[in-house]
Design an enzyme around this catalytic site. Structure first.
Site, PDB file in Angstrom:
ATOM      1  CB  CYS A   2      -0.932   0.007   1.198  1.00 16.28           C
ATOM      2  SG  CYS A   2      -1.869  -1.513   1.358  1.00 16.28           S
ATOM      3  CG  HIS A   5      -3.168   2.975   2.315  1.00 18.26           C
ATOM      4  ND1 HIS A   5      -3.810   2.635   1.151  1.00 18.26           N
ATOM      5  CD2 HIS A   5      -3.173   1.867   3.098  1.00 18.26           C
ATOM      6  CE1 HIS A   5      -4.182   1.373   1.216  1.00 18.26           C
ATOM      7  NE2 HIS A   5      -3.807   0.890   2.390  1.00 18.26           N
ATOM      8  CG  ASN A  47      -6.789  -1.320   1.525  1.00 18.15           C
ATOM      9  OD1 ASN A  47      -6.074  -0.977   0.575  1.00 18.15           O
ATOM     10  ND2 ASN A  47      -6.304  -1.615   2.712  1.00 18.15           N
TER      11      ASN A  47
HETATM   12  N1  ACO Z   1     -17.876  -8.805   9.869  1.00 17.33           N
HETATM   13  C1  ACO Z   1     -18.332  -8.981  11.119  1.00 17.33           C
HETATM   14  N2  ACO Z   1     -17.507  -9.257  12.146  1.00 17.33           N
HETATM   15  C2  ACO Z   1     -16.200  -9.341  11.875  1.00 17.33           C
HETATM   16  C3  ACO Z   1     -15.662  -9.148  10.584  1.00 17.33           C
HETATM   17  C4  ACO Z   1     -16.576  -8.864   9.553  1.00 17.33           C
HETATM   18  N3  ACO Z   1     -16.183  -8.664   8.296  1.00 17.33           N
HETATM   19  N4  ACO Z   1     -14.322  -9.270  10.639  1.00 17.33           N
HETATM   20  C5  ACO Z   1     -14.009  -9.537  11.907  1.00 17.33           C
HETATM   21  N5  ACO Z   1     -15.147  -9.590  12.673  1.00 17.33           N
HETATM   22  C6  ACO Z   1     -15.285  -9.828  14.092  1.00 17.33           C
HETATM   23  C7  ACO Z   1     -14.105 -10.564  14.661  1.00 17.33           C
HETATM   24  O1  ACO Z   1     -14.256 -11.965  14.526  1.00 17.33           O
HETATM   25  C8  ACO Z   1     -14.124 -10.125  16.098  1.00 17.33           C
HETATM   26  O2  ACO Z   1     -15.084 -10.863  16.805  1.00 17.33           O
HETATM   27  P1  ACO Z   1     -14.828 -11.329  18.313  1.00 17.33           P
HETATM   28  O3  ACO Z   1     -14.682 -10.053  19.082  1.00 17.33           O
HETATM   29  O4  ACO Z   1     -16.051 -12.114  18.644  1.00 17.33           O
HETATM   30  O5  ACO Z   1     -13.559 -12.116  18.286  1.00 17.33           O
HETATM   31  C9  ACO Z   1     -14.619  -8.684  16.039  1.00 17.33           C
HETATM   32  O6  ACO Z   1     -15.289  -8.569  14.775  1.00 17.33           O
HETATM   33  C10 ACO Z   1     -13.511  -7.667  16.095  1.00 17.33           C
HETATM   34  O7  ACO Z   1     -12.433  -8.096  15.221  1.00 17.33           O
HETATM   35  P2  ACO Z   1     -11.151  -7.251  15.007  1.00 17.33           P
HETATM   36  O8  ACO Z   1     -10.256  -8.012  14.093  1.00 17.33           O
HETATM   37  O9  ACO Z   1     -10.611  -6.805  16.327  1.00 17.33           O
HETATM   38  O10 ACO Z   1     -11.789  -5.989  14.256  1.00 17.33           O
HETATM   39  P3  ACO Z   1     -11.142  -4.613  13.986  1.00 17.33           P
HETATM   40  O11 ACO Z   1     -11.955  -3.550  14.585  1.00 17.33           O
HETATM   41  O12 ACO Z   1      -9.669  -4.615  14.271  1.00 17.33           O
HETATM   42  O13 ACO Z   1     -11.344  -4.475  12.422  1.00 17.33           O
HETATM   43  C11 ACO Z   1      -9.974  -4.594  10.478  1.00 17.33           C
HETATM   44  C12 ACO Z   1     -10.682  -5.385  11.563  1.00 17.33           C
HETATM   45  C13 ACO Z   1     -11.048  -3.842   9.715  1.00 17.33           C
HETATM   46  C14 ACO Z   1      -9.252  -5.568   9.582  1.00 17.33           C
HETATM   47  C15 ACO Z   1      -8.995  -3.583  11.131  1.00 17.33           C
HETATM   48  O14 ACO Z   1      -8.193  -4.255  12.061  1.00 17.33           O
HETATM   49  C16 ACO Z   1      -8.122  -2.883  10.140  1.00 17.33           C
HETATM   50  O15 ACO Z   1      -8.558  -2.066   9.345  1.00 17.33           O
HETATM   51  N6  ACO Z   1      -6.789  -3.142  10.178  1.00 17.33           N
HETATM   52  C17 ACO Z   1      -5.856  -2.458   9.308  1.00 17.33           C
HETATM   53  C18 ACO Z   1      -5.767  -3.103   7.987  1.00 17.33           C
HETATM   54  C19 ACO Z   1      -4.811  -2.281   7.122  1.00 17.33           C
HETATM   55  O16 ACO Z   1      -4.575  -1.125   7.385  1.00 17.33           O
HETATM   56  N7  ACO Z   1      -4.251  -2.850   6.104  1.00 17.33           N
HETATM   57  C20 ACO Z   1      -3.354  -1.964   5.326  1.00 17.33           C
HETATM   58  C21 ACO Z   1      -2.441  -2.631   4.609  1.00 17.33           C
HETATM   59  S1  ACO Z   1      -3.105  -3.719   3.413  1.00 17.33           S
HETATM   60  C22 ACO Z   1      -1.747  -4.188   2.415  1.00 17.33           C
HETATM   61  O17 ACO Z   1      -0.619  -3.842   2.666  1.00 17.33           O
HETATM   62  C23 ACO Z   1      -1.965  -5.052   1.222  1.00 17.33           C
END
Ligand code: ACO
Length: 319
Positions: free
Chosen positions: A119, A244, A275
């Site tokens: 990214c 990003h 993304n």
């Molecule tokens: N729908 C519903 N629930 C979900 C989903 C979904 N799509 N995905 C995860 N959950 C659940 C999880 O299972 C978890 O449940 P639990 O509490 O019962 O265990 C809960 O939601 C919270 O999960 P988290 O993983 O903690 O959710 P978070 O708020 O962190 O969001 C996300 C996840 C969106 C992936 C976030 O962490 C994020 O944006 N991270 C950064 C990603 C990024 O910046 N990538 C950039 C680089 S990409 C590249 O280089 C190619």
């Protein structure tokens, strides 16, 4: 002895982009994986994203974005002497995409190579293009960020399937009477290679979203001040912040923590694009220009960050 050396100035001349026609809503994804429109909107900030049609490839999308950037710069393809393609979702390891993209655009035998900085790839590309123009290694550079994530995401993995999308963005970098792209600041955290990974040629993307989120809202956020300082400006001088587009909560956390002006324009293209990794920044900037929310001459601060982990950013003057 010393070798001849040149010194020129570089500027971004135009932006271009390509967004596939197919709009995919959160409700549509919720029919395939256990998720909901409400969860995706509140946790990530995505309303809809674009998925490429079966016949569309990273190369074909890169060509469309490149063609628009060339047209908007008012130049001919043959004026370009360097093509850089940033991507982490190409279908093949070999050859690179840049030579074929150049050929399909009618650019005659330019320097051509790919950049894999996930990214952060577009910002690495703008840095490379600026350096090439400044040293005289190139006069006019086409920089493209393109991703076709639908080839590399597991449709049953709700943590990645709802985030990643397809598209391409591009910019032309060329000579200018003054330097209009500030020094690039780049870096990496190679102790976390597994945070976002495709393990081998038969695997799909795995992501530790929480680890990436934590890194982005702490270490990466701190780099924004350094990127701004490298331009000689203060955060109060920045007109447009185009980070990003990974997660709306990451973008909002950066804006809250930094001393931008209240009227700074913030790119929030993630709502309609998802993304798109290396394509996200040029697509977001293009959208701001098209809606008239950003103007020529604005001071724009960008930062890309992702797998590696890697980051890069710079300030530039809007074409
Ligand atoms: N729908 C519903 N629930 C979900 C989903 C979904 N799509 N995905 C995860 N959950 C659940 C999880 O299972 C978890 O449940 P639990 O509490 O019962 O265990 C809960 O939601 C919270 O999960 P988290 O993983 O903690 O959710 P978070 O708020 O962190 O969001 C996300 C996840 C969106 C992936 C976030 O962490 C994020 O944006 N991270 C950064 C990603 C990024 O910046 N990538 C950039 C680089 S990409 C590249 O280089 C190619």
């Amino acid at each position: 002895m010393h070798f001849p050396s040149a010194r020129h100035y570089a500027a971004i001349k135009s932006f271009g982009g390509y967004r596939p026609a197919r709009v995919v809503t959160n409700d549509e994804l919720a029919t395939q994986v256990d998720t909901s429109d409400e969860w995706i909107l509140t946790r990530v900030g995505i309303r809809e994203r674009r998925f490429a049609a079966p016949g569309e490839t990273a190369v074909s999308m890169a060509v469309e974005a490149g063609r628009e950037a060339i047209e908007r710069a008012g130049i001919a393809p043959t004026d370009i002497d360097l093509v850089l393609v940033a991507s982490c979702t190409l279908p093949t390891q070999l050859p690179s995409a840049a030579p074929e993209v150049a050929h399909l655009l009618g650019i005659g035998a330019p320097g051509a190579f790919d950049i894999n900085a996930a990214c952060a790839g577009f910002c690495y590309g703008i840095g490379q293009a600026s350096h090439a123009v400044q040293t005289g290694a190139a006069e006019t550079v086409l920089v493209i960020g393109v991703e076709k994530f639908t080839d590399w995401v597991d449709p049953s993995d709700r943590s990645t399937y709802i985030i990643f999308a397809d598209g391409a963005g591009a910019a032309i970098v060329g000579r200018s009477p003054e330097q209009r792209i500030a020094q690039t600041v780049w870096g990496s955290a190679g102790d976390r290679p597994e945070a976002i990974i495709v393990r081998d040629r038969r695997s799909l993307i795995e992501m530790d979203g929480r680890a990436v989120f934590r890194w982005a809202t702490t270490e990466v956020r701190d780099e924004i001040t350094r990127i701004c300082a490298a331009s000689g400006l203060s955060l109060r001088d920045i007109d447009v912040f185009a980070p990003h587009q990974a997660n709306l909560r990451i973008i909002d956390s950066m804006v809250r923590a930094l001393d931008f002006r209240d009227d700074v324009v913030v790119a929030r293209d993630i709502a309609v694009s998802g993304n798109t990794s290396a394509a996200s920044i040029p697509l977001a900037v293009r959208a701001l220009l098209e809606r008239g929310e950003a103007r020529s001459g604005d001071k724009v601060l960008t930062i890309g960050f992702g797998a590696g982990l890697t980051f890069a950013g710079q300030v530039f003057e809007m074409p």
